[in-house]
Design a protein around this motif. Structure first.
Motif, PDB file in Angstrom:
ATOM      1  N   VAL B 106      -9.855  12.465   7.260  1.00 35.36           N
ATOM      2  CA  VAL B 106      -9.674  11.588   8.655  1.00 35.36           C
ATOM      3  C   VAL B 106      -8.848  10.202   8.363  1.00 35.36           C
ATOM      4  O   VAL B 106      -7.643   9.772   8.893  1.00 35.36           O
ATOM      5  CB  VAL B 106     -10.462  11.314   9.650  1.00 35.36           C
ATOM      6  CG1 VAL B 106     -10.545  10.537  10.330  1.00 35.36           C
ATOM      7  CG2 VAL B 106     -11.272  12.607   9.648  1.00 35.36           C
ATOM      8  N   GLY B 107      -9.257   9.678   7.284  1.00 38.35           N
ATOM      9  CA  GLY B 107      -8.901   8.479   6.903  1.00 38.35           C
ATOM     10  C   GLY B 107      -7.090   8.350   6.402  1.00 38.35           C
ATOM     11  O   GLY B 107      -6.142   7.673   6.962  1.00 38.35           O
ATOM     12  N   VAL B 108      -6.818   9.617   5.804  1.00 44.66           N
ATOM     13  CA  VAL B 108      -5.752   9.469   5.467  1.00 44.66           C
ATOM     14  C   VAL B 108      -4.734  10.550   5.956  1.00 44.66           C
ATOM     15  O   VAL B 108      -3.840   9.281   6.283  1.00 44.66           O
ATOM     16  CB  VAL B 108      -5.289  10.334   3.841  1.00 44.66           C
ATOM     17  CG1 VAL B 108      -3.841  11.152   3.635  1.00 44.66           C
ATOM     18  CG2 VAL B 108      -5.960  10.767   3.349  1.00 44.66           C
ATOM     19  N   ILE B 109      -5.353  10.803   7.253  1.00 44.49           N
ATOM     20  CA  ILE B 109      -4.751  10.966   8.557  1.00 44.49           C
ATOM     21  C   ILE B 109      -4.189  10.361   9.474  1.00 44.49           C
ATOM     22  O   ILE B 109      -3.595   9.956   9.843  1.00 44.49           O
ATOM     23  CB  ILE B 109      -5.259  12.434   9.164  1.00 44.49           C
ATOM     24  CG1 ILE B 109      -5.409  13.455   8.430  1.00 44.49           C
ATOM     25  CG2 ILE B 109      -4.558  12.872  10.604  1.00 44.49           C
ATOM     26  CD1 ILE B 109      -6.396  14.669   9.325  1.00 44.49           C
ATOM     27  N   ASP B 110      -5.353   9.724   9.358  1.00 44.93           N
ATOM     28  CA  ASP B 110      -4.952   8.159   9.840  1.00 44.93           C
ATOM     29  C   ASP B 110      -4.200   7.356   9.884  1.00 44.93           C
ATOM     30  O   ASP B 110      -3.211   6.532  10.547  1.00 44.93           O
ATOM     31  CB  ASP B 110      -6.466   7.110  10.643  1.00 44.93           C
ATOM     32  CG  ASP B 110      -6.989   7.749  11.451  1.00 44.93           C
ATOM     33  OD1 ASP B 110      -6.616   8.673  12.269  1.00 44.93           O
ATOM     34  OD2 ASP B 110      -8.253   7.824  11.535  1.00 44.93           O
ATOM     35  N   GLU B 111      -3.958   7.193   8.923  1.00 51.07           N
ATOM     36  CA  GLU B 111      -3.090   6.446   8.179  1.00 51.07           C
ATOM     37  C   GLU B 111      -1.739   7.331   8.401  1.00 51.07           C
ATOM     38  O   GLU B 111      -0.477   6.007   8.558  1.00 51.07           O
ATOM     39  CB  GLU B 111      -2.578   6.527   5.892  1.00 51.07           C
ATOM     40  CG  GLU B 111      -3.267   5.438   5.967  1.00 51.07           C
ATOM     41  CD  GLU B 111      -3.117   5.892   4.034  1.00 51.07           C
ATOM     42  OE1 GLU B 111      -2.593   6.195   4.071  1.00 51.07           O
ATOM     43  OE2 GLU B 111      -4.677   5.128   3.039  1.00 51.07           O
ATOM     44  N   GLN B 112      -1.071   8.107   8.220  1.00 47.10           N
ATOM     45  CA  GLN B 112       0.041   8.625   8.392  1.00 47.10           C
ATOM     46  C   GLN B 112      -0.019   8.774   9.907  1.00 47.10           C
ATOM     47  O   GLN B 112       1.054   8.466  10.209  1.00 47.10           O
ATOM     48  CB  GLN B 112       0.228  10.534   8.558  1.00 47.10           C
ATOM     49  CG  GLN B 112      -0.326  10.529   6.424  1.00 47.10           C
ATOM     50  CD  GLN B 112       0.647  10.602   5.594  1.00 47.10           C
ATOM     51  OE1 GLN B 112       1.806  10.591   5.982  1.00 47.10           O
ATOM     52  NE2 GLN B 112       0.837  10.827   4.345  1.00 47.10           N
ATOM     53  N   LEU B 113      -0.891   8.630  10.508  1.00 49.01           N
ATOM     54  CA  LEU B 113      -0.587   8.473  11.954  1.00 49.01           C
ATOM     55  C   LEU B 113       0.036   7.288  12.137  1.00 49.01           C
ATOM     56  O   LEU B 113       0.570   7.137  13.212  1.00 49.01           O
ATOM     57  CB  LEU B 113      -1.757   8.691  12.906  1.00 49.01           C
ATOM     58  CG  LEU B 113      -1.755  10.044  13.595  1.00 49.01           C
ATOM     59  CD1 LEU B 113      -3.408  10.769  13.873  1.00 49.01           C
ATOM     60  CD2 LEU B 113      -0.930  10.319  14.347  1.00 49.01           C
ATOM     61  N   GLN B 114      -0.286   6.440  11.369  1.00 51.69           N
ATOM     62  CA  GLN B 114       0.146   4.930  11.855  1.00 51.69           C
ATOM     63  C   GLN B 114       1.492   4.510  11.615  1.00 51.69           C
ATOM     64  O   GLN B 114       2.572   4.338  12.601  1.00 51.69           O
ATOM     65  CB  GLN B 114      -0.450   3.925  11.709  1.00 51.69           C
ATOM     66  CG  GLN B 114      -1.679   3.563  12.144  1.00 51.69           C
ATOM     67  CD  GLN B 114      -3.022   2.135  12.018  1.00 51.69           C
ATOM     68  OE1 GLN B 114      -1.680   1.761  10.773  1.00 51.69           O
ATOM     69  NE2 GLN B 114      -3.813   1.746  12.455  1.00 51.69           N
ATOM     70  N   LEU B 115       1.537   5.646  10.337  1.00 50.45           N
ATOM     71  CA  LEU B 115       2.733   5.442   9.893  1.00 50.45           C
ATOM     72  C   LEU B 115       3.954   5.590  10.369  1.00 50.45           C
ATOM     73  O   LEU B 115       5.649   5.403  11.010  1.00 50.45           O
ATOM     74  CB  LEU B 115       2.894   6.147   8.870  1.00 50.45           C
ATOM     75  CG  LEU B 115       4.643   5.359   7.180  1.00 50.45           C
ATOM     76  CD1 LEU B 115       3.629   5.721   6.117  1.00 50.45           C
ATOM     77  CD2 LEU B 115       6.002   6.295   7.841  1.00 50.45           C
ATOM     78  N   VAL B 116       3.367   6.632  11.412  1.00 51.12           N
ATOM     79  CA  VAL B 116       5.022   7.985  12.184  1.00 51.12           C
ATOM     80  C   VAL B 116       4.963   6.843  13.783  1.00 51.12           C
ATOM     81  O   VAL B 116       5.918   6.813  14.385  1.00 51.12           O
ATOM     82  CB  VAL B 116       4.157   9.483  12.621  1.00 51.12           C
ATOM     83  CG1 VAL B 116       4.732   9.766  14.100  1.00 51.12           C
ATOM     84  CG2 VAL B 116       4.166  10.322  11.251  1.00 51.12           C
ATOM     85  N   GLU B 117       3.955   6.777  13.368  1.00 53.31           N
ATOM     86  CA  GLU B 117       3.994   5.807  15.175  1.00 53.31           C
ATOM     87  C   GLU B 117       4.716   4.649  15.015  1.00 53.31           C
ATOM     88  O   GLU B 117       5.611   4.670  16.474  1.00 53.31           O
ATOM     89  CB  GLU B 117       2.448   4.971  15.458  1.00 53.31           C
ATOM     90  CG  GLU B 117       1.884   6.373  16.807  1.00 53.31           C
ATOM     91  CD  GLU B 117       0.423   6.219  16.659  1.00 53.31           C
ATOM     92  OE1 GLU B 117       0.127   5.370  16.969  1.00 53.31           O
ATOM     93  OE2 GLU B 117      -0.240   7.077  17.392  1.00 53.31           O
ATOM     94  N   SER B 118       4.493   4.139  13.988  1.00 50.28           N
ATOM     95  CA  SER B 118       5.675   3.228  13.769  1.00 50.28           C
ATOM     96  C   SER B 118       6.815   3.276  13.837  1.00 50.28           C
ATOM     97  O   SER B 118       8.025   2.640  14.429  1.00 50.28           O
ATOM     98  CB  SER B 118       5.173   1.639  13.047  1.00 50.28           C
ATOM     99  OG  SER B 118       6.127   1.798  11.623  1.00 50.28           O
TER     100      SER B 118
END
Lengths: 151, 151
Positions: B106-118
């Motif tokens: 989940v941590g890695v997913i959240d990282e990726q999500l932040q990246l994608v959102e930015s």
DNA sequence: CATAAATCTAACGTTTACGTTAAGGTTATT
DNA sequence: AATAACCTTAACGTAAACGTTAGATTTATG
């Protein structure tokens, strides 16, 4: 009265403020991606804050859109084209020509808009996938929690 | 009863269906970006439709997100991690360990999500700029039109 | 004004993401 | 079974986007 000099920046200042290396800054200048800065008598580049802004923008866009520098050139030229257009706006000599030029510019802008919108869509899809994955993972965690007591 | 063979694809089929070159397909396999396909007795790669799907997705994401292949690897591994997790889900031997693993994912997913959102934000800004430019340009055209009669 | 620190141009080096070619083995077709 | 068409690995080539180094100024500082 204090001499209102906009305090020119050296390349190292620009580098630190933009996050780009000095090499990259000179490289972009060579490519015509940024306006050529003034030079001191000795030949040292003297930048203004404006340059930093442009460089920041280029950097952001490159990362965000995944544009190549060639694509970035096309994009950057749009601003210039519009600005140039305004420049000699008063001499309305050839109305037809002016209109064609504007149409051309709008055409390129629309191209870029389409590209940007398609990218937005694709990235949005990726985001949805990630969200779905997150959900799957957290559901897994909840299942684990529920079965916690009964060991 | 007809032998339900999922009709394996040769690399050239995969190439045409995915839009990637054969070289690129083999290259991605070497990098571990896609699962290794079966091989015939002679050593020829035999793909399934699944491979085409993955390749299409990679190709799209690479273009859309501007990810490097290394970043793509991280991303692709998320799916695998979740899948692998499910695989040995039944043997609940070490609950704590499983929970940690899920948290990690989940941590890695959240990282990726932040990246994608930015990225989404940045691209949205670019879009707004383009829209503003378009407006400036079309207003210019209207001014031209208005002054059309009085030559 | 001497000297250190920063800048300049020019040129070669590096990494990423494949393209291309060579030399040989495999599959499919006649 | 011969031959074309396709596949294999291995190795070298290439374009983009800088990094790095060198050698010669220029600018800033004690």
């Amino acid at each position: 009265m204090p001499q209102e000099k906009t305090k020119s920046l050296k390349i190292d200042d620009v580098s630190r403020q933009s996050g780009l290396t000095k090499r990259t800054i000179r490289f972009y200048e060579d490519l015509g991606l940024i306006p050529k800065p003034e030079r001191s008598a000795g030949g040292t580049r003297r930048y203004r804050q404006e340059h930093v802004d442009v460089l920041r923008k280029i950097s952001q866009m490159k990362v965000a859109l995944g544009f190549t520098l060639e694509e970035m050139q096309r994009f950057m030229h749009l601003n210039d084209a519009l600005y140039d257009y305004r420049e000699d706006y008063k001499n309305l000599s050839d109305r037809k020509k002016k209109q064609d030029r504007l149409k051309e510019i709008v055409g390129v802008i629309d191209e870029q808009l389409q590209l940007v919108e398609s990218k937005l869509e694709k990235i949005h899809k990726v985001k949805l996938e990630l969200v779905a994955m997150r959900k799957r993972a957290t559901i897994g965690m909840q299942k684990l929690k529920k079965s916690e007591g009964k060991i």
